[in-house]
Design an enzyme around this catalytic site. Structure first.
Site, PDB file in Angstrom:
ATOM      1  CD  GLU A 169       5.357 -10.353  15.825  1.00 29.62           C
ATOM      2  OE1 GLU A 169       4.362  -9.852  16.351  1.00 29.62           O
ATOM      3  OE2 GLU A 169       6.161 -11.106  16.391  1.00 29.62           O
ATOM      4  CE1 TYR A 182      10.018  -2.912   7.646  1.00 34.57           C
ATOM      5  CE2 TYR A 182       8.846  -4.959   7.266  1.00 34.57           C
ATOM      6  CZ  TYR A 182       8.842  -3.641   7.637  1.00 34.57           C
ATOM      7  OH  TYR A 182       7.669  -3.039   8.000  1.00 34.57           O
TER       8      TYR A 182
HETATM    9  C1  COA Z   1       6.408  -0.609   3.137  1.00 39.72           C
HETATM   10  C2  COA Z   1       6.448   0.874   2.724  1.00 39.72           C
HETATM   11  C3  COA Z   1       6.595   1.729   3.952  1.00 39.72           C
HETATM   12  C4  COA Z   1       7.665   1.057   1.794  1.00 39.72           C
HETATM   13  O1  COA Z   1       7.778   2.444   1.487  1.00 39.72           O
HETATM   14  P1  COA Z   1       8.539   2.980   0.178  1.00 39.72           P
HETATM   15  O2  COA Z   1       8.757   4.431   0.364  1.00 39.72           O
HETATM   16  O3  COA Z   1       7.842   2.532  -1.028  1.00 39.72           O
HETATM   17  O4  COA Z   1       9.936   2.217   0.288  1.00 39.72           O
HETATM   18  P2  COA Z   1      11.182   2.386  -0.683  1.00 39.72           P
HETATM   19  O5  COA Z   1      10.876   3.336  -1.795  1.00 39.72           O
HETATM   20  O6  COA Z   1      12.345   2.664   0.182  1.00 39.72           O
HETATM   21  O7  COA Z   1      11.290   0.969  -1.343  1.00 39.72           O
HETATM   22  C5  COA Z   1      11.962  -0.051  -0.750  1.00 39.72           C
HETATM   23  C6  COA Z   1      12.036  -1.245  -1.695  1.00 39.72           C
HETATM   24  O8  COA Z   1      10.754  -1.730  -2.065  1.00 39.72           O
HETATM   25  C7  COA Z   1      10.560  -1.616  -3.477  1.00 39.72           C
HETATM   26  N1  COA Z   1       9.241  -1.059  -3.732  1.00 39.72           N
HETATM   27  C8  COA Z   1       8.739   0.060  -3.223  1.00 39.72           C
HETATM   28  N2  COA Z   1       7.484   0.248  -3.657  1.00 39.72           N
HETATM   29  C9  COA Z   1       7.191  -0.790  -4.432  1.00 39.72           C
HETATM   30  C10 COA Z   1       6.045  -1.178  -5.163  1.00 39.72           C
HETATM   31  N3  COA Z   1       4.923  -0.428  -5.185  1.00 39.72           N
HETATM   32  N4  COA Z   1       6.083  -2.323  -5.843  1.00 39.72           N
HETATM   33  C11 COA Z   1       7.199  -3.067  -5.848  1.00 39.72           C
HETATM   34  N5  COA Z   1       8.313  -2.755  -5.170  1.00 39.72           N
HETATM   35  C12 COA Z   1       8.308  -1.631  -4.486  1.00 39.72           C
HETATM   36  C13 COA Z   1      11.620  -0.690  -3.973  1.00 39.72           C
HETATM   37  O9  COA Z   1      12.006  -1.029  -5.275  1.00 39.72           O
HETATM   38  C14 COA Z   1      12.731  -0.868  -2.983  1.00 39.72           C
HETATM   39  O10 COA Z   1      13.540  -1.954  -3.295  1.00 39.72           O
HETATM   40  P3  COA Z   1      15.125  -1.776  -3.262  1.00 39.72           P
HETATM   41  O11 COA Z   1      15.480  -1.413  -1.846  1.00 39.72           O
HETATM   42  O12 COA Z   1      15.641  -3.106  -3.676  1.00 39.72           O
HETATM   43  O13 COA Z   1      15.397  -0.682  -4.242  1.00 39.72           O
HETATM   44  C15 COA Z   1       5.171   1.250   1.939  1.00 39.72           C
HETATM   45  O14 COA Z   1       5.004   0.359   0.866  1.00 39.72           O
HETATM   46  C16 COA Z   1       3.885   1.257   2.773  1.00 39.72           C
HETATM   47  O15 COA Z   1       3.538   2.246   3.428  1.00 39.72           O
HETATM   48  N6  COA Z   1       3.103   0.133   2.736  1.00 39.72           N
HETATM   49  C17 COA Z   1       1.807   0.052   3.419  1.00 39.72           C
HETATM   50  C18 COA Z   1       1.950  -0.050   4.901  1.00 39.72           C
HETATM   51  C19 COA Z   1       2.671  -1.310   5.310  1.00 39.72           C
HETATM   52  O16 COA Z   1       2.402  -2.397   4.825  1.00 39.72           O
HETATM   53  N7  COA Z   1       3.643  -1.169   6.219  1.00 39.72           N
HETATM   54  C20 COA Z   1       4.451  -2.268   6.689  1.00 39.72           C
HETATM   55  C21 COA Z   1       3.833  -3.017   7.785  1.00 39.72           C
HETATM   56  S1  COA Z   1       3.853  -2.087   9.285  1.00 39.72           S
END
Ligand code: COA
Length: 150
Positions: free
Chosen positions: A107, A118
């Site tokens: 969620e 996701y």
């Molecule tokens: C969500 C989260 C875990 C993603 O981690 P991440 O290591 O950046 O993920 P990835 O590098 O695998 O990126 C996945 C996708 O998002 C995109 N992306 C990652 N960081 C981004 C940023 N800062 N801005 C735009 N796009 C981004 C990537 O391009 C990638 O897209 P693709 O699969 O089409 O190439 C991280 O942003 C986070 O910790 N967010 C804060 C906590 C949160 O909101 N968690 C989710 C709710 S529980």
């Protein structure tokens, strides 16, 4: 540092308090105390963290019957955008399949940029709860449930 300490260090860095999504140490500890709860920790290279390479990201999850729920995912801001979130989800899916789950779900607040990660991992929106989350300034935000079969 135990796994709980490592996850909490990432939690503090990864979650903006505005959204009120982060869990307290107690909440994480309680969820792991149940046999259904588990955590995946990774350093910036996608390996289990060590003293020299601290945790850069984590997933917290729980199994309920034949479903596994991804409760939280977080990556430290300085390590984002390099595929670590995707690796965490891939390991989560593998582990859930090994545990015998048929489906996984999670969620998330509507419009969280995490949605992209996701969807890339094969999750699709399957439900919506109106005004489920409330930010620190009282703004109400829907929750979207994403799921996928294993
Ligand atoms: C969500 C989260 C875990 C993603 O981690 P991440 O290591 O950046 O993920 P990835 O590098 O695998 O990126 C996945 C996708 O998002 C995109 N992306 C990652 N960081 C981004 C940023 N800062 N801005 C735009 N796009 C981004 C990537 O391009 C990638 O897209 P693709 O699969 O089409 O190439 C991280 O942003 C986070 O910790 N967010 C804060 C906590 C949160 O909101 N968690 C989710 C709710 S529980």
């Amino acid at each position: 540092m135990n796994d709980l300490d490592k996850a909490m260090a990432v939690m503090d860095a990864a979650f903006d308090p505005y959204w009120r999504e982060a869990w307290t140490r107690r909440q994480v500890e309680d969820s792991l105390a149940l046999s259904s709860g588990f955590m995946i920790l990774m350093d910036d290279a996608g390996q289990y963290p060590s003293e020299v390479r601290p945790a850069a990201g984590f997933v917290l999850a729980r199994k309920v019957l034949d479903e596994v729920e991804l409760l939280l995912i977080g990556v430290r801001p300085e390590y984002r955008g390099r595929g670590l979130g995707g690796k965490l989800i891939a390991e989560f899916l593998q582990k859930s399949a090994r545990m015998g789950a048929a489906n996984v779900f999670l969620e998330v607040r509507a419009n969280n940029p995490a949605e992209k990660v996701y969807r890339s991992a094969g999750f699709e929106p399957i439900g919506r709860r109106k005004d489920y989350y409330r930010t620190t300034d009282g703004t109400k935000i829907d929750a979207v449930t994403f799921g996928r079969a294993l």
